[in-house]
Design a protein around this motif. Structure first.
Motif, PDB file in Angstrom:
ATOM      1  N   ALA A   1       0.859  -1.191   0.000  1.00  7.89           N
ATOM      2  CA  ALA A   1       0.000   0.000   0.000  1.00  7.89           C
ATOM      3  C   ALA A   1       0.887   1.230   0.000  1.00  7.89           C
ATOM      4  CB  ALA A   1      -0.928   0.006   1.205  1.00  7.89           C
ATOM      5  N   GLU A   2       0.393   2.287  -0.637  1.00  8.82           N
ATOM      6  CA  GLU A   2       1.080   3.574  -0.659  1.00  8.82           C
ATOM      7  C   GLU A   2       0.090   4.668  -0.275  1.00  8.82           C
ATOM      8  OE1 GLU A   2       4.604   3.065  -4.003  1.00  8.82           O
ATOM      9  OE2 GLU A   2       2.663   3.885  -4.618  1.00  8.82           O
ATOM     10  N   TYR A   3       0.590   5.636   0.473  1.00  6.56           N
ATOM     11  CA  TYR A   3      -0.237   6.781   0.860  1.00  6.56           C
ATOM     12  C   TYR A   3       0.208   7.991   0.066  1.00  6.56           C
ATOM     13  CZ  TYR A   3      -2.115  10.678   3.508  1.00  6.56           C
ATOM     14  OH  TYR A   3      -2.755  11.839   3.859  1.00  6.56           O
ATOM     15  N   PHE A   4      -0.722   8.576  -0.704  1.00  2.00           N
ATOM     16  CA  PHE A   4      -0.482   9.808  -1.434  1.00  2.00           C
ATOM     17  C   PHE A   4      -1.098  10.946  -0.628  1.00  2.00           C
ATOM     18  CE2 PHE A   4      -1.094   7.059  -5.493  1.00  2.00           C
ATOM     19  CZ  PHE A   4       0.158   6.490  -5.277  1.00  2.00           C
ATOM     20  N   SER A   5      -0.273  11.833  -0.118  1.00  4.65           N
ATOM     21  CA  SER A   5      -0.778  12.857   0.791  1.00  4.65           C
ATOM     22  C   SER A   5      -1.808  13.770   0.137  1.00  4.65           C
ATOM     23  CB  SER A   5       0.390  13.691   1.328  1.00  4.65           C
ATOM     24  OG  SER A   5       1.046  14.389   0.277  1.00  4.65           O
ATOM     25  N   SER A   6      -1.761  13.911  -1.190  1.00  7.00           N
ATOM     26  CA  SER A   6      -2.703  14.795  -1.872  1.00  7.00           C
ATOM     27  C   SER A   6      -3.913  14.069  -2.445  1.00  7.00           C
ATOM     28  CB  SER A   6      -1.993  15.541  -3.017  1.00  7.00           C
ATOM     29  OG  SER A   6      -0.932  16.333  -2.541  1.00  7.00           O
ATOM     30  N   ARG A   7      -3.898  12.706  -2.467  1.00  8.79           N
ATOM     31  CA  ARG A   7      -4.978  12.002  -3.158  1.00  8.79           C
ATOM     32  C   ARG A   7      -5.634  10.908  -2.335  1.00  8.79           C
ATOM     33  NH1 ARG A   7      -4.974  13.395  -8.579  1.00  8.79           N
ATOM     34  NH2 ARG A   7      -7.071  12.500  -8.498  1.00  8.79           N
ATOM     35  N   GLY A   8      -4.886  10.114  -1.606  1.00 10.03           N
ATOM     36  CA  GLY A   8      -5.502   9.025  -0.871  1.00 10.03           C
ATOM     37  C   GLY A   8      -4.618   7.798  -0.817  1.00 10.03           C
ATOM     38  N   TRP A   9      -5.264   6.638  -0.681  1.00 11.97           N
ATOM     39  CA  TRP A   9      -4.550   5.380  -0.496  1.00 11.97           C
ATOM     40  C   TRP A   9      -4.550   4.560  -1.781  1.00 11.97           C
ATOM     41  CZ3 TRP A   9      -1.676   3.951   3.592  1.00 11.97           C
ATOM     42  CH2 TRP A   9      -1.837   4.671   4.771  1.00 11.97           C
ATOM     43  N   SER A  10      -3.386   4.029  -2.129  1.00  7.64           N
ATOM     44  CA  SER A  10      -3.229   3.136  -3.263  1.00  7.64           C
ATOM     45  C   SER A  10      -2.888   1.744  -2.749  1.00  7.64           C
ATOM     46  CB  SER A  10      -2.115   3.636  -4.188  1.00  7.64           C
ATOM     47  OG  SER A  10      -1.816   2.687  -5.193  1.00  7.64           O
ATOM     48  N   GLN A  11      -3.494   0.722  -3.356  1.00  8.24           N
ATOM     49  CA  GLN A  11      -3.230  -0.661  -2.956  1.00  8.24           C
ATOM     50  C   GLN A  11      -2.670  -1.441  -4.146  1.00  8.24           C
ATOM     51  OE1 GLN A  11      -7.021  -0.341  -3.400  1.00  8.24           O
ATOM     52  NE2 GLN A  11      -6.693   1.483  -2.175  1.00  8.24           N
ATOM     53  N   SER A  12      -1.884  -2.451  -3.864  1.00  7.31           N
ATOM     54  CA  SER A  12      -1.314  -3.279  -4.928  1.00  7.31           C
ATOM     55  C   SER A  12      -1.095  -4.693  -4.420  1.00  7.31           C
ATOM     56  CB  SER A  12       0.015  -2.694  -5.435  1.00  7.31           C
ATOM     57  OG  SER A  12       0.983  -2.720  -4.404  1.00  7.31           O
ATOM     58  N   ALA A  13      -1.145  -5.629  -5.334  1.00  5.03           N
ATOM     59  CA  ALA A  13      -0.856  -7.030  -5.013  1.00  5.03           C
ATOM     60  C   ALA A  13      -0.373  -7.708  -6.281  1.00  5.03           C
ATOM     61  CB  ALA A  13      -2.093  -7.739  -4.470  1.00  5.03           C
ATOM     62  N   MET A  14       0.539  -8.656  -6.117  1.00  2.16           N
ATOM     63  CA  MET A  14       1.090  -9.375  -7.269  1.00  2.16           C
ATOM     64  C   MET A  14       1.367 -10.819  -6.871  1.00  2.16           C
ATOM     65  SD  MET A  14       4.388  -8.475  -9.618  1.00  2.16           S
ATOM     66  CE  MET A  14       3.752  -6.825  -9.823  1.00  2.16           C
ATOM     67  N   LEU A  15       0.824 -11.754  -7.646  1.00  3.16           N
ATOM     68  CA  LEU A  15       1.017 -13.178  -7.409  1.00  3.16           C
ATOM     69  C   LEU A  15       1.768 -13.775  -8.590  1.00  3.16           C
ATOM     70  CD1 LEU A  15       0.306 -15.783  -5.729  1.00  3.16           C
ATOM     71  CD2 LEU A  15      -1.672 -16.019  -7.255  1.00  3.16           C
ATOM     72  N   HIS A  16       2.829 -14.528  -8.290  1.00  4.15           N
ATOM     73  CA  HIS A  16       3.617 -15.199  -9.323  1.00  4.15           C
ATOM     74  C   HIS A  16       3.637 -16.695  -9.052  1.00  4.15           C
ATOM     75  CE1 HIS A  16       6.091 -11.394 -10.325  1.00  4.15           C
ATOM     76  NE2 HIS A  16       5.208 -11.624 -11.271  1.00  4.15           N
ATOM     77  N   TYR A  17       3.393 -17.459 -10.102  1.00  2.00           N
ATOM     78  CA  TYR A  17       3.567 -18.912 -10.026  1.00  2.00           C
ATOM     79  C   TYR A  17       4.369 -19.347 -11.234  1.00  2.00           C
ATOM     80  CZ  TYR A  17       2.623 -23.823 -10.949  1.00  2.00           C
ATOM     81  OH  TYR A  17       2.767 -25.150 -11.244  1.00  2.00           O
ATOM     82  N   ARG A  18       5.376 -20.158 -11.011  1.00  2.00           N
ATOM     83  CA  ARG A  18       6.198 -20.684 -12.097  1.00  2.00           C
ATOM     84  C   ARG A  18       6.274 -22.188 -11.947  1.00  2.00           C
ATOM     85  NH1 ARG A  18       7.467 -20.129 -17.246  1.00  2.00           N
ATOM     86  NH2 ARG A  18       9.571 -20.756 -17.746  1.00  2.00           N
ATOM     87  N   GLY A  19       5.690 -22.929 -12.895  1.00  6.60           N
ATOM     88  CA  GLY A  19       5.665 -24.375 -12.817  1.00  6.60           C
ATOM     89  C   GLY A  19       6.683 -25.020 -13.723  1.00  6.60           C
TER      90      GLY A  19
END
Length: 777
Positions: A209-227
């Motif tokens: 998560a990132e907080y932008f003081s002028s705009r709000g909260w940003s969220q992110s997620a990333m899933l990796h699978y390598r078979g």
């Protein structure tokens, strides 16, 4: 010298004791074979183990049976070993680990406690960076410490209450990433953090998560699978809870979510499933907050999933896809003008079944045959038109061909038929101002296709005079490759009644001749002169589980491998292809509608730039010129010249230059052609834009020293800068620092100045918000 009293050995002078995969060396060793206790003094060195451990100490004690011990005045490493062909120390795994300590206590085969010491991954006599702590604990997977201090060039820089360093050659660690700090004129102060979860050897997850003081909260997620083999899955989420801003008296909220997924699974060498899908809740969100300029200005989203089986020259697949394209951006209302809503087109294939084949011999007749067949459900949604329900379509397209050769002339005549059935059709507008409407009745479209592909003999000449050799340093070979193709399609008398979903639906009558010529110049070593030794790059399979940005960011996939070749022959210097079509049927069987953007399969096969807005006999002249001036410079100039309108409908130039650590690039794009027509009944506007992109820099992201790079994108019609970036970096032996200023000017949606940085420790990772995928180097 060696002596023995009972079970006790006393050894002096270059003593070496080997046990299992470990070895102990010292000037003096006393060893009790009954207890396994060993005392060593003078240049003590213990090596070996699963992680290639090396311990140098003044003296110490070791229990060979329990693999425990205590060492004094220690310097050592994990993950380093001597090369097989010289005495140089090289990395044995991706997590080298060097340490020093006043006292080192071994608790087991791979467990240590380091007191009053340092750790680093920098293999230098005086490392660029070190971690100092009163106590480090090391196991088979990682080293950890409390209350440590990070030193950079012998200067204390950062206090860390808890820190870990990987040791295992295979294992990965879950934990908190280094925090992200940044600043932007639109986002304000940026503070962020991510947590990394090593789920197993094949799967990992990053949530942040990132907080932008002028705009709000940003969220992110990333899933990796390598078979195994080509199997992979990658999922990414980003979103913003935007508190918005007020502009011109209007409240504007640019929040949204963007979700992507791509994956592949091979059941066998002939059967696989794959998908690449995206959901975007808001185009303004991506335009305002993505860090990738090309993605920010992209208004098309294509999602698809399919399964395919291939065998004996046949391929059968089941697929579903969704196209979403923004054709007009929403414009908010002002006190003097009303709001203009966004307009977009959505097209669905849900699902489709397809079968197609390569050419197959028809017994011993010399004939070749192939077939394409498909059936599926389709739907289209656009302004002023929505297809009701799901339109069923069946398409069958068999073809036969007979290759002929007369001397050096080659002919490929072919004959095919096509039958396409639709469950719904289109009712053309009765007047110029009316929109088309859907007709519930079905439609049958049939055609007969005949084609002859003619390839005359290649004309060639080699210029090998002394003047040519002196001028170019080699012989010059010139080849001229003419081509002719006649094509006839007849029977499509209901083109204007066909609903449009993809290229299958734009088949029209045509009676045409395509002619062209390709000229090439080759540089060939002169007779009696050997070609210079060279290397040919043979690419290995890339990690398909990462998209382009992530692959660059994580250095995913295998590196390209250079395979030496004894000699290089002639190399292509210049290639220039010119082609054009002449239409004997300038109305295409009545399919042309004046003043509209007419797209047929025959025009798409020639150029991606629309040009047919009225009946015409001749197409634009298509030119593709490529010049490889040397191994360090490439030039390409592509244009479509409309001789009827007496203008370039497209004109593009690319220049790429690499000389040592210096690089530069230029791309110019000019389009002056009929624009998009998103409703049937809307006149085709003219797409008229002119853009220039420049890139220049010096340096390398992997070499020691200074690097500077800059790029800029200019809208020449508006005389404005769309984006620009300036990056500077300096790499030491084991660390590097990059700083960037970046600017976006995307109309009213985004006008941003951003500052970013990245600090990298070799074999450890990076801290900062400048990702590798966004670097200019």
């Amino acid at each position: 010298m060696q002596s023995k009293t009972g079970d006790r050995y006393v050894l002096d002078g270059n003593v070496v004791i080997t046990y299992g995969n470990r070895k102990v060396e010292a000037d003096h060793i006393e060893y009790d074979s009954a207890t396994g206790e060993l005392e060593a003094t003078g240049h003590l060195k213990a090596t070996g183990g699963a992680n290639d451990e090396i311990i140098n100490a003044s003296h110490g004690t070791i229990n060979l049976n329990k693999q425990t011990g205590r060492f004094y005045d220690v310097s050592g490493s994990v993950g380093l070993k001597r090369s097989g062909h010289n005495s140089k120390m090289v990395y044995a795994n991706g997590h080298p680990f060097l340490f020093t300590g006043r006292v080192v206590v071994r608790r087991g085969p791979e467990e240590y406690e380091i007191y009053g010491g340092t750790v680093t991954s920098c293999q230098l006599e005086h490392p660029d960076w070190l971690l100092y702590a009163g106590k480090f604990e090391v196991n088979g997977e990682m080293a950890s410490a409390h209350n440590s201090v990070f030193h950079l060039f012998n200067l204390p820089l950062l206090y860390m209450p808890y820190v870990t360093h990987p040791v295992s050659t295979e294992g990965r660690q879950s934990g908190f990433m280094i925090p992200v700090i940044g600043e932007s004129s639109t986002k304000g102060l940026i503070l962020g953090e991510q947590i990394y979860f090593a789920i197993n050897r094949s799967t990992d997850l990053t949530v942040g998560a990132e907080y932008f003081s002028s705009r709000g909260w940003s969220q992110s997620a990333m899933l990796h699978y390598r078979g195994l083999d080509n199997d992979f899955a990658t999922a990414r989420y980003s979103g913003l809870l935007d508190r918005g801003y007020v502009s011109g008296g209007q409240y504007i909220n640019q929040g949204g979510q963007d979700v992507t997924f791509s994956g592949r699974h091979d059941f066998s060498a002939q059967t696989r499933i794959a998908s690449d899908m995206e959901y975007l809740s808001s185009y303004p969100y991506r335009e305002a907050f993505t860090e990738n300029f090309n993605q920010a200005v992209s208004t098309d989203i294509l999602s698809f999933a399919y399964g395919v089986h291939e065998a004996n020259g046949f391929a059968s697949d089941v697929r579903a896809d969704r196209y979403q394209g923004l054709k007009r951006i929403a414009v908010p209302a002002t006190p003097t003008t009303p709001a203009i809503p966004a307009q977009e087109v959505r097209i669905f294939h849900a699902p489709a079944i397809e079968t197609y084949s390569t050419d197959h011999a028809l017994g011993t007749t010399g004939l070749l045959w192939n077939i394409e067949a498909s059936t599926g459900g389709l739907k289209r949604v656009q302004p002023n038109f929505v297809s009701s329900g799901v339109t069923q379509r069946f398409d069958l397209h068999p073809e036969i061909a007979y290759p002929l050769k007369l001397g050096e002339w080659k002919f490929l005549p072919s004959l095919g038929v096509r039958e396409t059935l639709y469950s719904r059709s289109l009712e053309p507008p009765k007047s110029a101002g009316e929109a088309s409407v859907e007709h519930r009745g079905g439609l049958s479209r049939s055609d007969v296709e005949a084609q002859v592909d003619i390839r005359p003999p290649v004309i060639e000449r080699t210029f090998d005079s002394k003047f040519v050799e002196k001028l170019f340093g080699s012989e010059v070979r010139h080849t001229i490759e003419p081509e002719l193709k006649y094509r006839y399609v007849g029977g499509v008398d209901n083109f204007l009644k066909v609903l449009r979903f993809d290229d299958v639906d734009v088949v029209s009558d045509t009676n045409e001749m395509q002619y062209g010529v390709t000229q090439r110049l080759f540089l060939k070593p002169a007779k009696g002169k050997e070609a210079k030794p060279c290397k040919v790059a043979e690419k290995t399979d890339k990690d398909a589980g990462q998209d382009a940005d992530q692959a660059q960011e994580n250095d995913g996939g295998d590196a390209d491998t250079d395979v030496p070749v004894s000699q290089c022959g002639a190399r292509e210097w210049i290639s220039w292809r010119l082609t054009q079509k002449y239409f004997f049927d300038k109305n295409f069987g009545g399919a042309v509608v004046d003043g509209k953007r007419n797209i047929f399969d025959t025009t798409l096969n020639l150029s991606g730039v629309a040009f047919l807005t009225e009946a015409r006999e001749i197409s634009p002249l298509v030119s593709r010129l490529r010049v490889r001036t040397s191994a360090k410079m490439d030039v390409e100039w592509d244009f479509d010249l409309d001789t009827g309108a007496k203008k370039f409908t497209s004109n593009n130039m690319l220049v790429d230059l690499h000389e040592g650590n210096t690089f530069a690039g230029l791309s110019y794009a000019r389009l002056n052609a009929p624009g998009r027509s998103y409703t049937q009944g809307t006149s085709s506007l003219v797409s008229n834009f002119s853009q220039l992109r420049l890139l220049a820099g010096y340096g390398s992201p992997t070499k020691v020293g200074l690097g500077v790079a800059a790029n800029v994108g200019l809208d020449l019609n508006l005389g404005s800068v769309q984006y620009g970036a300036l990056q500077t970096s300096y790499n030491w032996d084991c660390c590097g620092l990059s700083v960037e200023y970046r600017k976006y000017e995307l109309g009213s949606v985004r006008n941003e100045n951003a500052y970013r940085f990245n600090f990298t420790l070799a074999n450890i990772g990076s801290a900062g918000n400048l990702r590798r995928a966004e670097r200019l180097f």
